[in-house]
Design a protein around this motif. Structure first.
Motif, short mmCIF file in Angstrom:
data_model
loop_
_atom_site.label_atom_id
_atom_site.label_comp_id
_atom_site.label_asym_id
_atom_site.label_seq_id
_atom_site.Cartn_x
_atom_site.Cartn_y
_atom_site.Cartn_z
N SER A 93 0.83 -1.22 0.00
CA SER A 93 0.00 0.00 0.00
C SER A 93 0.86 1.25 0.00
CB SER A 93 -0.92 -0.01 1.22
OG SER A 93 -1.78 -1.13 1.18
N LEU A 94 1.96 1.22 0.80
CA LEU A 94 2.83 2.40 0.85
C LEU A 94 3.58 2.62 -0.45
CD1 LEU A 94 4.32 1.94 4.46
CD2 LEU A 94 2.53 3.54 3.73
N SER A 95 3.71 1.55 -1.25
CA SER A 95 4.48 1.68 -2.50
C SER A 95 3.66 2.23 -3.66
CB SER A 95 5.05 0.30 -2.90
OG SER A 95 5.87 -0.21 -1.88
N GLN A 96 2.37 2.46 -3.45
CA GLN A 96 1.54 2.96 -4.55
C GLN A 96 2.03 4.31 -5.06
OE1 GLN A 96 -2.48 2.98 -3.14
NE2 GLN A 96 -2.74 0.74 -3.31
N ARG A 97 2.34 5.27 -4.14
CA ARG A 97 2.77 6.60 -4.57
C ARG A 97 4.09 6.52 -5.34
NH1 ARG A 97 3.55 11.26 -0.14
NH2 ARG A 97 5.19 9.79 0.46
N LEU A 98 5.00 5.60 -4.90
CA LEU A 98 6.28 5.45 -5.61
C LEU A 98 6.04 5.06 -7.06
CD1 LEU A 98 9.42 5.12 -5.67
CD2 LEU A 98 9.04 2.74 -4.98
N LEU A 99 5.12 4.15 -7.28
CA LEU A 99 4.88 3.67 -8.64
C LEU A 99 4.06 4.69 -9.45
CD1 LEU A 99 4.17 -0.06 -7.82
CD2 LEU A 99 6.22 0.90 -8.83
N GLU A 100 3.20 5.46 -8.75
CA GLU A 100 2.44 6.50 -9.46
C GLU A 100 3.38 7.58 -9.99
OE1 GLU A 100 -0.36 7.87 -6.66
OE2 GLU A 100 -1.84 6.29 -7.08
N GLN A 101 4.37 7.95 -9.15
CA GLN A 101 5.30 9.02 -9.55
C GLN A 101 6.37 8.49 -10.51
OE1 GLN A 101 6.83 10.48 -5.87
NE2 GLN A 101 4.91 11.52 -5.27
N GLY A 102 6.59 7.17 -10.47
CA GLY A 102 7.62 6.58 -11.34
C GLY A 102 9.01 7.01 -10.96
N GLY A 103 9.21 7.39 -9.71
CA GLY A 103 10.53 7.82 -9.27
C GLY A 103 10.79 7.39 -7.86
#
Length: 467
Positions: free
Chosen positions: A49-59
């Motif tokens: 769940s915490l990794s969603q923003r990382l993958l949304e930003q692609g960075g």
């Protein structure tokens, strides 16, 4: 028997303990593994769940990296976030964030988990964790962004603590099983003793029955007041049987002895009357008178041997120490005149026999019977050899003649009562001599052996306990 019965009982208890202990041990291992898996799956889902923003930003996401690092530092669990694995030409998975030891996506087990997670399936609990399996626990969860799998979070957890818990639980089960078996043995010991007590008494009574009957002693009862009811009845039946056998044999011996005594007087009178007819019978019947006298003498000899056998069977006198060398010398001197009359040499061979255990005058009676047979059957101008040997705890004596001997198939029957070889029917005798020898020797645990030595003749050997 007690050991076998107790061993069988212990085996049954051990099988029961194993039948309960093995499933219990596997259940403990399953529970510990389930706790570990559920905990790691929850952590993996949280970091997915915490990794969603990382993958949304692609960075990069410094906050996520810090959390992953902190998680690894506290729990020692390696965590990595991978992409979908469809950007590289070779289809390999690329790590976007990682903390702890490197998780190798090319490993076959980890790659299978990554492929399953990419398909939207989380890691399922695998095979049962065994204490000796040191492989880490790998859990992979897909990272969903707007319902689409955009990445995968993988945790690789060491299993030492869980495996230690499994080892401890198994050790506790093993100790409990051993204590159960030990307790079962302690409970079974008095029970087995109680059950087998009549059997042991019967065994002792059976071993003592034959010597008591042979020696004319009263048979001690077993007693049937202990043990299971079935064995109590068995011991009472045995006591009744032993008394019956003892009474029957005693009556038989008494009959033989009484009949022999009662027949002796009229037989003696008959012989005297036949002798008184000497010179008063017609010459035509003198041969018949001589044959009648010979038959009377034969009957007298049979009666003497029957009385000797009755005494040997009914004697209740305990064996005594006997000087074997003195007994042998005495009988050789006594039979020397008979041997000289036939031109037969009596030869003593061997070594000093020392002292042996035998019935009173038992050695003399045996030697008389054997020397009588040897001188009766041996050829004139030959020899009869008496051998004495001391071997370990036995004194062995043998009398060997140079007569016609026996056929090999007749050796086993030669000590039977009234048995005579078909080739010796014209030789005086009753067939009781060797039977009396066997009775006397077996009273002290000895044995009589017959064999055909080289050079012809017959050798009769017997042994006695040495002192």
């Amino acid at each position: 028997m007690r050991t076998r019965l107790l061993g069988s009982f212990v085996i049954v208890v051990a099988i029961l303990v194993l039948g309960l202990g093995i499933p219990l041990a596997l259940t403990f291992a399953q529970n510990f593994q389930s706790v570990l898996f559920v905990d790691r799956a929850a952590d993996t889902s949280r970091y997915a769940s915490l990794s969603q923003r990382l993958l949304e930003q692609g960075g990069a996401d410094p906050g996520l990296n810090d959390q992953l690092t902190s998680y690894h530092d506290v729990y020692g669990i390696a965590v990595a976030v991978f992409d979908r694995g469809d950007q590289a030409p070779d289809g390999s998975f690329r790590a976007l964030a990682q903390a702890g030891s490197r998780i190798d996506p090319t490993n076959s087990v980890i790659r299978d988990d990554l492929v399953n997670a990419r398909a939207g399936r989380g890691t399922q609990q695998g095979a049962l964790l065994m204490p000796w399996n040191s492989a880490p626990l790998v859990v992979a969860e897909p990272v969903l962004v707007n319902g689409e799998v955009r990445g995968i979070v993988v945790t690789s957890s060491p299993t030492e603590h869980t495996r230690t818990q499994i080892w401890l639980s198994w050790a506790a089960i093993l100790v409990g099983g051993a204590l159960s078996v030990g307790l079962a043995v302690l409970v079974a010991l008095p029970l087995v003793r109680w059950m087998l007590r009549p059997v042991l008494l019967l065994d002792s009574a059976t071993a003592a029955l034959l010597p008591a009957i042979v020696n004319g002693r009263e048979v001690d009862p077993v007693g049937g007041d202990i043990g299971p009811p079935e064995l109590r009845r068995l011991t009472r039946s045995f006591d009744q049987m032993a008394v019956s056998v003892s009474d029957v044999l005693a009556a038989q011996r008494a009959f033989v002895a009484d009949a022999s005594h009662q027949l002796r007087n009229p037989l003696t009178a008959l012989r005297i009357r036949l002798s008184n007819l000497e010179g008063h019978v017609d010459p035509d019947v003198q041969e018949q008178q001589a044959a009648a006298l010979e038959e009377a003498d034969r009957l007298n000899r049979i009666l003497d041997e029957l009385l000797a056998m009755a005494r040997a069977e009914s004697s209740s006198v305990d064996p005594i120490p006997v000087d074997v060398d003195q007994a042998v010398s005495s009988r050789l001197r006594a039979w020397q005149a008979v041997a000289t009359a036939k031109g037969v040499a009596l030869v003593l061979d061997g070594e000093p026999g020392g002292t042996a255990l035998a019935p009173p005058r038992g050695v003399e009676t045996v030697l008389d019977a054997l020397l009588d047979n040897a001188l009766k059957f041996t050829e004139d101008d030959s020899l009869v050899r008496v051998e004495v040997r001391r071997q370990d705890s036995r004194v062995r004596l043998a009398v060997r003649d140079h007569g016609p001997g026996l056929q090999p198939e007749e050796l086993d029957r030669a000590t039977d009562r009234f048995w005579r070889s078909a080739a010796h029917q014209n030789v005086r005798g009753s067939g009781l001599g060797l039977a009396i020898v066997r009775l006397i020797v077996e009273r002290v645990g000895g044995a009589v052996e017959l064999d055909l030595p080289e050079g012809g003749g017959l050798r009769v050997s017997f042994d006695l306990p040495a002192l």
